[in-house]
Design an enzyme around this catalytic site. Structure first.
Site, PDB file in Angstrom:
ATOM      1  N   LYS A 201      -1.301  -6.120  -1.215  1.00  0.00           N
ATOM      2  CA  LYS A 201      -2.376  -5.823  -0.268  1.00  0.00           C
ATOM      3  C   LYS A 201      -3.685  -6.466  -0.720  1.00  0.00           C
ATOM      4  O   LYS A 201      -4.745  -5.881  -0.600  1.00  0.00           O
ATOM      5  CB  LYS A 201      -2.545  -4.304  -0.146  1.00  0.00           C
ATOM      6  CG  LYS A 201      -1.254  -3.572   0.192  1.00  0.00           C
ATOM      7  CD  LYS A 201      -1.406  -2.079   0.081  1.00  0.00           C
ATOM      8  CE  LYS A 201      -1.480  -1.588  -1.343  1.00  0.00           C
ATOM      9  NZ  LYS A 201      -0.242  -1.718  -2.092  1.00  0.00           N
ATOM     10  N   SER A 406       0.270 -14.424   7.806  1.00  0.00           N
ATOM     11  CA  SER A 406      -0.122 -13.156   8.413  1.00  0.00           C
ATOM     12  C   SER A 406      -0.141 -13.312   9.940  1.00  0.00           C
ATOM     13  O   SER A 406       0.894 -13.556  10.549  1.00  0.00           O
ATOM     14  CB  SER A 406      -1.462 -12.682   7.847  1.00  0.00           C
ATOM     15  OG  SER A 406      -1.523 -11.272   7.854  1.00  0.00           O
TER      16      SER A 406
END
Length: 623
Positions: A201, A406
């Site tokens: 993350k 992403s």
């Protein structure tokens, strides 16, 4: 009898009318100047011809991009500030491919000193074009006063590499170095509320940590090592040294340079990285001996790649049919709404895809993706249009450029085929939510927020109030749902088990080479390979179709958006200050928070090195 307006009212009324008049006059002048300027720039000037037996001077200038972002609004903005320097990858590739079979071109001369930022995947596209040119039997010569990492990657595939006596070859490798703001934000009292899913993350770490986490450090090292391995193998593929020799040159750089009394050019020559150390006048003389002189340039017979493309446009054979392969470029952060410079608007891109789908002459769609992602809502908007296009019977092929991670992967995954270079940065299947709140700084200033609402949700999302546990639950649940949706879409689109997707997701970044092994992409290759695949899926043979770039119409609204997006920040932020805050995460925080649901699929995975600064210093020394 009406009362006479006060003096102040008449004064401010007069000032306002004067401003309105000046604004109208400026707008009128601009409406006259812009069309005239466009005409003079594109339709006037002497006709350019290709000299027989000349050299193609292939000279990338500025940053590599996938499409020219200098639209009409930015041309207008150039009146007020220095224009952005950039080179379109597709144009550079096309110039070499055309010159390969052009009998008038004797050789390619790579002038690399003005190349700016270039992502590894984009550089590989250019290397492939250089290699195709060499297959014609024509020589390739490279020159630069010094070579940074990207410049040398291109030069290494030339037959002859020249280096200035005061120059050097500097390859610092890849790195991910970021600024971390937690301590600063704590001092300011700004709270960055983060909601996330997954082990990797790192995209939110600059706001909640003062350093890189061990998980992010390990993950970054893995994909950068893959890129570095590909780089070393590429530059050693056509030179008389190995990938291990490249590593030795870098690891011993300081000691060897000291032993050679600082003579970096000799150091590069003895390492076999360059063929000849010579000043530019000597290089020009060597080129004159090969292709003759050009009195107009005061140099060797030549034509640059931009003039060459313009001169040969009318010489291209018309396609045998009306079929088209539509090209849509997705470049920059994916944002809600319309596209502006350096970003891809979900509405704009979705509309271009829909236009291509409805065009009866368009047989297939080619998407060129160079994006780290952004808004989940905008990414999903684009993905749905791609799915509709496939459902309508038109094949869709994705060509990944430097980065398609992403949200950049989100918009790509539903294509019939996904192509990427081994050094493309992709993956990063993950979502986060971010909501800054500023109640503490306001309290320090004596500004307090209070009120009443009709339900417990009233005023829940105000940034001038701390987030309640109810709000946190809403955001976290939404992020988890978004992540599950992302993983499910990947599993369906790539025909994978959901459990297999989860093992490689969690926000983890992958190189193109690893992504192929994991099944996230279909094939390794560049833009030309993907273009040919899009044609083949539509049963089109070479010569049966034309490539049709899809661009939004340049109406006055587009002009205003382009102008404001490119020049508003420059108007209030000095260049020196902009440089100090030129951090990817901080820049995104200023401009990227556009998702209506506060959910983002964005990868802060831009590789960096010291070569740009070294190259700039070299140019200053040589001027």
């Amino acid at each position: 009898m009406a009362q006479k307006p006060s003096f102040l009212r008449r004064l401010f009324g007069g000032i306002w009318r004067t401003i309105a008049l000046l604004y109208a006059l400026v707008l009128l002048v601009l409406l006259l100047i812009v069309p005239a300027g466009i005409y003079l720039a594109f339709f006037s000037g002497p006709q350019v011809s290709v000299p027989q037996g000349s050299a193609l001077v292939w000279a990338p200038v500025g940053d590599l991009v996938e499409q020219d972002s200098r639209g009409v609004g930015n041309v207008l903005g150039a009146v007020f500030s220095e224009p952005q320097r950039q080179s379109v990858v597709r144009d550079l590739v096309e110039s070499l491919d055309r010159a390969r079979d052009d009998d008038r071109i004797e050789l390619a001369f790579l002038k690399l000193d003005e190349l700016g930022a270039a992502q590894p995947g984009q550089v590989q596209d250019l290397i492939a074009a250089i290699d195709r040119f060499k297959q014609s039997g024509k020589p390739v010569v490279a020159w630069s006063p010094s070579y940074d990492q990207s410049q040398y990657a291109l030069a290494s595939h030339a037959d002859t590499i020249y280096l200035d006596p005061l120059g050097f070859v500097f390859m610092p490798g890849y790195g991910v170095y970021r600024n971390y703001y937690k301590e600063a934000l704590d001092k300011l009292g700004v709270t960055i509320n983060v909601f996330r899913v997954g082990e990797y993350k790192s995209y939110v770490e600059p706001f909640i940590r003062n350093d890189m986490s061990p998980e992010a450090r390990a993950a970054n090292q893995a994909w950068m090592s893959s890129l570095w391995r590909t780089y070393r193998e590429s530059i050693s593929a056509t030179r008389d040294y190995s990938a291990e020799d490249v590593s030795a040159y870098i690891e011993d750089f300081a000691d060897t340079l000291e032993a050679m009394d600082g003579n970096a050019a000799r150091m590069a020559l003895e390492a076999g990285l360059v063929d000849t150390v010579a000043a530019l006048p000597d290089v020009r003389e060597a080129m004159r001996e090969r292709v003759g002189s050009d009195d107009a340039h005061g140099s060797f017979s030549q034509i640059n790649q931009a003039d060459y493309l313009a001169a040969t446009d009318t010489e291209q054979t018309a396609p045998r049919t009306d079929n088209r392969v539509a090209l849509v470029v997705i470049e920059g952060a994916i944002v809600d709404g319309e596209s502006v410079a350096d970003s891809a608007g979900g509405e704009t891109i979705a509309r271009l895809i829909a236009d291509a789908r409805r065009d009866e002459h368009v047989a297939s769609l080619l998407l060129r993706v160079n994006s780290p992602g952004g808004s989940v809502t905008a990414s999903e908007r684009i993905r749905r249009e791609i799915a509709r296009t496939r459902a309508a019977g038109k094949p869709v092929v994705v060509s990944m450029a430097g980065v398609a991670a992403s949200g950049g992967y989100w918009v790509s995954m539903n294509a019939d085929q996904i192509w990427a270079q081994p050094s493309t940065i992709t993956g990063s299947i993950g979502i986060f939510g971010i909501v800054p709140t500023i109640d503490e700084p306001l309290n320090e200033l004596g500004i307090h927020t209070d009120g009443v609402g009709t339900t417990p949700l009233s005023g829940l999302m105000r940034i001038d109030r701390p987030l309640s546990e109810t709000a946190r639950t809403i955001f976290q649940t939404g992020v988890e749902r978004g992540y599950d949706t992302f993983v499910g879409h990947v599993a369906d689109a790539r025909n994978m088990e959901e459990s297999a997707v989860r093992r490689i997701a969690g926000g983890r970044v992958w190189s193109g080479a690893d992504a192929e092994r994991l099944g996230l992409i279909d094939s390794l290759g560049g833009f030309v390979d993907a273009r040919d695949a899009a044609a083949k899926l539509a049963d089109l043979e070479p010569g049966d179709y034309a490539l049709q770039p899809m661009q939004p119409p340049a109406d006055w609204r587009t002009l205003v958006r382009q102008f404001l997006s490119a020049h508003t920040e420059a108007a209030w932020m000095p260049a020196w200050l902009s440089g100090l805050v030129d951090d990817e995460a901080l820049a995104w925080l200023r401009t990227g928070l556009t998702d209506p649901h506060h959910r983002y699929a964005h990868c802060f995975c831009r590789v960096s090195s010291a070569d740009a600064g070294i190259a700039a210093l070299s140019r200053q020394r040589s001027e």
